[in-house]
Design a protein around this motif. Structure first.
Motif, PDB file in Angstrom:
ATOM      1  N   LEU A 130     -85.774  13.455  40.636  1.00  0.00           N
ATOM      2  CA  LEU A 130     -85.514  12.442  41.672  1.00  0.00           C
ATOM      3  C   LEU A 130     -84.025  12.389  42.029  1.00  0.00           C
ATOM      4  CD1 LEU A 130     -87.784   9.416  40.731  1.00  0.00           C
ATOM      5  CD2 LEU A 130     -87.947  10.859  42.751  1.00  0.00           C
ATOM      6  N   SER A 131     -83.161  12.433  40.996  1.00  0.00           N
ATOM      7  CA  SER A 131     -81.718  12.333  41.297  1.00  0.00           C
ATOM      8  C   SER A 131     -81.241  13.567  42.061  1.00  0.00           C
ATOM      9  CB  SER A 131     -80.901  12.117  40.017  1.00  0.00           C
ATOM     10  OG  SER A 131     -81.158  13.133  39.095  1.00  0.00           O
ATOM     11  N   ALA A 132     -81.843  14.745  41.778  1.00  0.00           N
ATOM     12  CA  ALA A 132     -81.461  15.956  42.531  1.00  0.00           C
ATOM     13  C   ALA A 132     -81.941  15.855  43.983  1.00  0.00           C
ATOM     14  CB  ALA A 132     -82.048  17.195  41.859  1.00  0.00           C
ATOM     15  N   MET A 133     -83.147  15.270  44.164  1.00  0.00           N
ATOM     16  CA  MET A 133     -83.680  15.121  45.530  1.00  0.00           C
ATOM     17  C   MET A 133     -82.844  14.138  46.356  1.00  0.00           C
ATOM     18  SD  MET A 133     -87.779  15.102  45.364  1.00  0.00           S
ATOM     19  CE  MET A 133     -88.389  15.368  43.745  1.00  0.00           C
ATOM     20  N   TYR A 134     -82.287  13.131  45.681  1.00  0.00           N
ATOM     21  CA  TYR A 134     -81.460  12.137  46.385  1.00  0.00           C
ATOM     22  C   TYR A 134     -79.985  12.333  46.027  1.00  0.00           C
ATOM     23  CZ  TYR A 134     -85.786   9.835  47.694  1.00  0.00           C
ATOM     24  OH  TYR A 134     -87.010   9.554  48.223  1.00  0.00           O
ATOM     25  N   MET A 135     -79.551  13.588  46.019  1.00  0.00           N
ATOM     26  CA  MET A 135     -78.204  13.917  45.529  1.00  0.00           C
ATOM     27  C   MET A 135     -77.095  13.289  46.383  1.00  0.00           C
ATOM     28  SD  MET A 135     -78.184  17.941  46.512  1.00  0.00           S
ATOM     29  CE  MET A 135     -76.513  18.229  46.031  1.00  0.00           C
ATOM     30  N   TYR A 136     -77.426  12.943  47.633  1.00  0.00           N
ATOM     31  CA  TYR A 136     -76.385  12.358  48.492  1.00  0.00           C
ATOM     32  C   TYR A 136     -76.078  10.907  48.141  1.00  0.00           C
ATOM     33  CZ  TYR A 136     -80.733  11.092  50.827  1.00  0.00           C
ATOM     34  OH  TYR A 136     -82.005  10.654  51.074  1.00  0.00           O
ATOM     35  N   ILE A 137     -76.940  10.259  47.339  1.00  0.00           N
ATOM     36  CA  ILE A 137     -76.626   8.877  46.933  1.00  0.00           C
ATOM     37  C   ILE A 137     -76.454   8.739  45.418  1.00  0.00           C
ATOM     38  CG2 ILE A 137     -77.627   7.636  48.898  1.00  0.00           C
ATOM     39  CD1 ILE A 137     -80.159   7.233  47.135  1.00  0.00           C
ATOM     40  N   VAL A 138     -76.785   9.805  44.670  1.00  0.00           N
ATOM     41  CA  VAL A 138     -76.694   9.732  43.204  1.00  0.00           C
ATOM     42  C   VAL A 138     -75.427  10.470  42.751  1.00  0.00           C
ATOM     43  CG1 VAL A 138     -77.839  10.362  41.039  1.00  0.00           C
ATOM     44  CG2 VAL A 138     -79.202   9.643  42.996  1.00  0.00           C
ATOM     45  N   PRO A 139     -74.639   9.877  41.846  1.00  0.00           N
ATOM     46  CA  PRO A 139     -73.436  10.575  41.380  1.00  0.00           C
ATOM     47  C   PRO A 139     -73.770  11.899  40.695  1.00  0.00           C
ATOM     48  CG  PRO A 139     -73.791   8.531  40.154  1.00  0.00           C
ATOM     49  CD  PRO A 139     -74.782   8.545  41.261  1.00  0.00           C
ATOM     50  N   THR A 140     -72.919  12.907  40.912  1.00  0.00           N
ATOM     51  CA  THR A 140     -73.183  14.253  40.389  1.00  0.00           C
ATOM     52  C   THR A 140     -73.309  14.259  38.864  1.00  0.00           C
ATOM     53  OG1 THR A 140     -71.744  14.966  42.168  1.00  0.00           O
ATOM     54  CG2 THR A 140     -72.429  16.656  40.620  1.00  0.00           C
ATOM     55  N   TRP A 141     -72.448  13.461  38.196  1.00  0.00           N
ATOM     56  CA  TRP A 141     -72.479  13.457  36.725  1.00  0.00           C
ATOM     57  C   TRP A 141     -73.839  13.001  36.197  1.00  0.00           C
ATOM     58  CZ3 TRP A 141     -73.557   8.974  34.115  1.00  0.00           C
ATOM     59  CH2 TRP A 141     -73.351   7.763  34.789  1.00  0.00           C
ATOM     60  N   LEU A 142     -74.497  12.137  36.969  1.00  0.00           N
ATOM     61  CA  LEU A 142     -75.799  11.637  36.521  1.00  0.00           C
ATOM     62  C   LEU A 142     -76.873  12.727  36.643  1.00  0.00           C
ATOM     63  CD1 LEU A 142     -77.345   9.241  35.461  1.00  0.00           C
ATOM     64  CD2 LEU A 142     -77.643   8.413  37.777  1.00  0.00           C
ATOM     65  N   ILE A 143     -76.806  13.501  37.738  1.00  0.00           N
ATOM     66  CA  ILE A 143     -77.766  14.604  37.925  1.00  0.00           C
ATOM     67  C   ILE A 143     -77.600  15.618  36.792  1.00  0.00           C
ATOM     68  CG2 ILE A 143     -78.567  16.427  39.477  1.00  0.00           C
ATOM     69  CD1 ILE A 143     -77.267  14.829  41.790  1.00  0.00           C
ATOM     70  N   PHE A 144     -76.349  16.002  36.532  1.00  0.00           N
ATOM     71  CA  PHE A 144     -76.092  16.964  35.450  1.00  0.00           C
ATOM     72  C   PHE A 144     -76.441  16.359  34.087  1.00  0.00           C
ATOM     73  CE2 PHE A 144     -73.673  19.245  38.676  1.00  0.00           C
ATOM     74  CZ  PHE A 144     -74.007  20.547  38.364  1.00  0.00           C
ATOM     75  N   GLY A 145     -76.194  15.054  33.965  1.00  0.00           N
ATOM     76  CA  GLY A 145     -76.529  14.363  32.708  1.00  0.00           C
ATOM     77  C   GLY A 145     -78.005  14.451  32.412  1.00  0.00           C
ATOM     78  N   PHE A 146     -78.821  14.146  33.430  1.00  0.00           N
ATOM     79  CA  PHE A 146     -80.284  14.241  33.266  1.00  0.00           C
ATOM     80  C   PHE A 146     -80.687  15.669  32.887  1.00  0.00           C
ATOM     81  CE2 PHE A 146     -81.239  10.308  35.882  1.00  0.00           C
ATOM     82  CZ  PHE A 146     -82.034   9.719  34.917  1.00  0.00           C
ATOM     83  N   GLY A 147     -80.113  16.640  33.617  1.00  0.00           N
ATOM     84  CA  GLY A 147     -80.450  18.052  33.378  1.00  0.00           C
ATOM     85  C   GLY A 147     -80.084  18.480  31.969  1.00  0.00           C
ATOM     86  N   ALA A 148     -78.862  18.116  31.547  1.00  0.00           N
ATOM     87  CA  ALA A 148     -78.408  18.502  30.202  1.00  0.00           C
ATOM     88  C   ALA A 148     -79.255  17.825  29.134  1.00  0.00           C
ATOM     89  CB  ALA A 148     -76.942  18.108  30.037  1.00  0.00           C
ATOM     90  N   PHE A 149     -79.609  16.572  29.382  1.00  0.00           N
ATOM     91  CA  PHE A 149     -80.434  15.828  28.423  1.00  0.00           C
ATOM     92  C   PHE A 149     -81.813  16.488  28.280  1.00  0.00           C
ATOM     93  CE2 PHE A 149     -82.831  11.733  27.424  1.00  0.00           C
ATOM     94  CZ  PHE A 149     -82.496  11.788  26.085  1.00  0.00           C
ATOM     95  N   PHE A 150     -82.372  16.904  29.434  1.00  0.00           N
ATOM     96  CA  PHE A 150     -83.682  17.564  29.428  1.00  0.00           C
ATOM     97  C   PHE A 150     -83.622  18.893  28.658  1.00  0.00           C
ATOM     98  CE2 PHE A 150     -86.684  20.551  31.456  1.00  0.00           C
ATOM     99  CZ  PHE A 150     -87.859  19.933  31.093  1.00  0.00           C
ATOM    100  N   VAL A 151     -82.619  19.707  28.975  1.00  0.00           N
ATOM    101  CA  VAL A 151     -82.486  21.011  28.294  1.00  0.00           C
ATOM    102  C   VAL A 151     -82.224  20.805  26.797  1.00  0.00           C
ATOM    103  CG1 VAL A 151     -81.084  23.122  28.156  1.00  0.00           C
ATOM    104  CG2 VAL A 151     -81.727  22.207  30.389  1.00  0.00           C
ATOM    105  N   GLY A 152     -81.386  19.809  26.483  1.00  0.00           N
ATOM    106  CA  GLY A 152     -81.096  19.496  25.076  1.00  0.00           C
ATOM    107  C   GLY A 152     -82.370  19.172  24.306  1.00  0.00           C
ATOM    108  N   GLN A 153     -83.265  18.429  24.948  1.00  0.00           N
ATOM    109  CA  GLN A 153     -84.524  18.077  24.276  1.00  0.00           C
ATOM    110  C   GLN A 153     -85.427  19.288  24.104  1.00  0.00           C
ATOM    111  OE1 GLN A 153     -86.275  14.006  25.382  1.00  0.00           O
ATOM    112  NE2 GLN A 153     -84.864  14.519  27.009  1.00  0.00           N
ATOM    113  N   LEU A 154     -85.388  20.191  25.093  1.00  0.00           N
ATOM    114  CA  LEU A 154     -86.198  21.417  24.975  1.00  0.00           C
ATOM    115  C   LEU A 154     -85.746  22.239  23.763  1.00  0.00           C
ATOM    116  CD1 LEU A 154     -86.671  22.832  28.588  1.00  0.00           C
ATOM    117  CD2 LEU A 154     -88.318  21.612  27.174  1.00  0.00           C
ATOM    118  N   ILE A 155     -84.429  22.207  23.500  1.00  0.00           N
ATOM    119  CA  ILE A 155     -83.901  22.930  22.333  1.00  0.00           C
ATOM    120  C   ILE A 155     -84.235  22.167  21.047  1.00  0.00           C
ATOM    121  CG2 ILE A 155     -81.752  23.728  21.218  1.00  0.00           C
ATOM    122  CD1 ILE A 155     -80.612  23.972  24.146  1.00  0.00           C
ATOM    123  N   TRP A 156     -84.149  20.834  21.125  1.00  0.00           N
ATOM    124  CA  TRP A 156     -84.359  19.982  19.959  1.00  0.00           C
ATOM    125  C   TRP A 156     -85.821  19.990  19.488  1.00  0.00           C
ATOM    126  CZ3 TRP A 156     -82.802  17.730  15.807  1.00  0.00           C
ATOM    127  CH2 TRP A 156     -83.382  16.583  15.315  1.00  0.00           C
TER     128      TRP A 156
END
Lengths: 224, 68
Positions: free
Chosen positions: A101-127
């Protein structure tokens, strides 16, 4: 005292998630979609923290299970592990939906939050595989697990039967959900007058791949 | 099919875990058979019979109708 400590730790996980969500909402978010994304961040943080706390509780339970009796202790450890995985899956899905959702609405969502979600997701896939392997050793303490991680090769038929039953019901639910998603996509496409060709074709291909894989295994087991 | 697994295990004062180790099967398999949720293979059935030192047909009991 121990019970109080557990309650305190659980409450801290919930509060931690809410504080993070609250921070995001107050600091950055203004409209409806941003509220949704902030809430998803809170849910992801809450569920992941809860799964971490449950993992630690599980380790302590596995060490202290003698007091419960051998059977009850082992059964409880296995069931608790399943509950822990529920929380971890909820966190995984919340962070994936949040990222999408944050990537789809990237024009209103801060970039750090989009990357944060992505990193958190990938981190969990590793965990996930790491924690699954650790906890499986707790639920089956006497086993010599193979180094290649192929747990099925050391399972006996009862354990395989349990896994098969769980996976079959999971497969049925996922396939039904996928078909439902395709129907909703068609209706949404008609309603908004925007073709959703890519989403529809992608879901159809995933559905066909799942069915093909299932039927191929079925024929193999039937002895074709 | 009924099994006398639970009864025989209790008679020997063995936990599921302890019996599973003796028979060389998993605790999950013992639990499933005791709850009549799973019919074991011949191999597992033989392992169970051997662990109790009892004949197979004294542990797993079939109704006459099931065998027809």
């Amino acid at each position: 005292m121990k019970r109080q400590q557990r309650k305190f730790a659980l409450a801290m996980g919930v509060i931690g998630g809410l504080v993070l969500g609250g921070f995001l909402i107050v600091d950055e978010l203004e409209n409806g979609m941003e509220w949704v994304i902030g809430t998803l961040a809170a849910i992801a943080a809450m569920t992941f923290t809860t799964s971490l706390i449950q993992t630690n509780r599980l380790k302590r339970l596995a060490l202290a299970k003698e007091g419960l009796g051998a059977d009850e202790g082992e059964r409880l450890v296995s069931i608790r592990m399943s509950h822990m995985m529920d929380w971890l899956m909820a966190s995984l899905v919340a962070s994936l939906v949040g990222f999408g959702l944050s990537a789809m609405y990237m024009y209103i969502v801060p970039t750090w939050l989009i990357f944060g979600f992505g990193a958190f997701f990938v981190g969990q896939l590793i965990w996930m595989p790491i924690v699954t392997k650790r906890l499986t050793k707790l639920t089956h303490p006497d086993r010599d697990w193979p180094k290649d991680g192929d747990l099925a090769s050391v399972m006996d038929e009862g354990e395989k039967y349990m896994m098969y039953e769980g996976m079959t019901s999971g497969f049925q639910v996922v396939m039904a959900a996928l078909l439902f998603g395709m129907i909703v996509t068609i209706f949404y496409s008609v309603w908004t007058d925007i073709p959703q060709t890519f989403a529809f074709v992608a879901m159809a291909i995933i559905y066909l791949m799942g069915q093909w894989s299932y039927q191929r295994k079925y024929r193999q087991l039937e002895g074709e | 099919m009924k099994s006398r697994l639970k009864e025989l295990r209790a008679r020997n004062d063995w936990s599921q875990t302890e019996f599973a180790k003796r028979a060389g099967i998993s605790r999950q398999t013992v639990s499933l058979i005791e709850r009549n949720e799973y019919m074991p293979s011949l191999l597992i059935a033989m392992k169970i019979a051997r662990a109790f030192d009892e004949p197979l047909e004294d542990i797993f009991i079939f109704e006459e109708e099931e065998l027809r």
